[in-house]
Write a protein that holds these residues in place. Structure first.
Motif: not given
Length: 339
Positions: A83-86, A88, A105-107, A198
């Protein structure tokens, strides 16, 4: 063979990575990482396999490890389905530890020194790997775009020689794009959801970087504008989209561009025979159920070409639009001798 691992191996995209890597001719899948509660257990015991292909038994005995560079010391490259939040911080840790990261991921997609790559569209952007290495980092990060962005820019690739300043797109996106638990059944049955968080912003920004020009140590964005409207529809796999481009050339030239299109790369194991399949005669194609597995899920199909220029594009969102895109990027990285 190059030893590789998967981060987030139990989720929807993680399982696609496992499927694509289980018998890959260049990569040996040796390590699978997931949550701490799964660490130490055989992958076959903890994964709930939900793909419509048989579980790769040769992978089942691999013991899951924690998601940390210290637990994956024997790999040269990892594929990230985090997941993006992880992702990064975690992907940065892996790159700093000397491990290459191919991320779904989008990070990090829009970071200036990190390539956002679709091999058929902008293979030269891998040059940003050198920019990352100039900082003293032994590893690096390469990203693939959002699933809907991949379909759009690949469908536009045959038209890049024509001038356009405005792209408008309306998507009809499959529920698998939200993950196994992403859309409640009662929310999507008999329904269309006209908002995906988003998603529109990603299509409107990522496409400009991908179709931009690498000049020195940075990418100069493409000189056009994208306006997107994104919708979730009750289809399992396969993102469909209607695209409008303000190209003034005669339709015969546009049709010929699709018929004559040859990708700028070849010789990658995951690359399909046709990166873009053009439906010239069939007025009701492409369709997700009929066309999403074309090219083993890696082909983007284009049809309903009309004056304007208007067309419909479609591709498999968790293969071409996610795991398959990262694997193809990794193959290009190997071909370009960055590993």
């Amino acid at each position: 063979m190059i030893n590789v691992g998967v981060l987030g191996a139990t989720g929807a995209v993680g399982q696609r990575f496992v499927e694509l890597l289980a018998d890959h001719p260049w990569f040996k899948l040796t390590t699978l990482a997931a949550s701490d509660r799964s660490a130490g257990k055989p992958y076959g015991k903890i994964v709930k396999w939900r793909l419509d292909t048989p579980f790769p038994e040769n992978i089942g005995k691999i013991k899951v490890v924690p998601t940390s560079p210290s637990a994956m010391k024997n790999v040269d490259l990892v594929f990230s389905a985090l997941p993006a939040d992880i992702a990064t911080a975690t992907e940065t840790e892996f790159a700093d530890a000397g491990i290459a990261v191919c991320s779904n991921a989008s990070s990090h997609r829009m970071e200036p020194t990190i390539p956002l790559v679709v091999p058929e569209v902008n293979p030269e952007h891998l040059g940003l790997i050198d920019v990352q290495k100039d900082t003293g980092r032994d590893g690096f990060i390469v990203t693939n775009p959002n699933c809907s962005t991949i379909m759009m820019v690949t469908a536009l690739a045959p038209l890049r020689k024509f001038k356009f300043t405005d792209i408008r797109v309306a998507t009809m996106q499959a529920i698998s794009g939200a993950g196994f638990e992403g859309v409640a059944a009662m929310a999507i049955y008999d329904n269309v959801i006209p908002y995906i968080g988003k998603e529109e912003e990603k299509m409107e920004t990522e496409a400009l970087k991908i179709m931009g020009t690498l000049k020195g140590k940075k990418v100069v964005n493409a000189p056009f504008k994208v306006s997107a409207s994104c919708h979730r529809v009750p289809v399992i796999d396969g993102h469909t989209m209607a695209v409008w481009a303000d190209i003034k050339e005669p339709l015969a030239k546009i049709r010929k561009a699709y018929m004559d299109y040859k990708p700028p790369i070849k010789g990658l194991p995951t690359q399909p025979a046709e990166s873009v399949h053009f439906f010239d005669e069939e007025p009701d194609r492409p369709q997700p159920r009929l066309d999403r597995m074309r090219g083993r899920g890696m082909t983007v199909s284009v049809g309903r070409l009309r004056e304007g220029v208007r067309f419909v594009a479609m591709g498999h969102n968790t293969i071409r639009g996610a795991a398959g895109a990262s694997v193809l990027n990794a193959e290009l990285i190997v071909k370009k001798k960055y590993l």
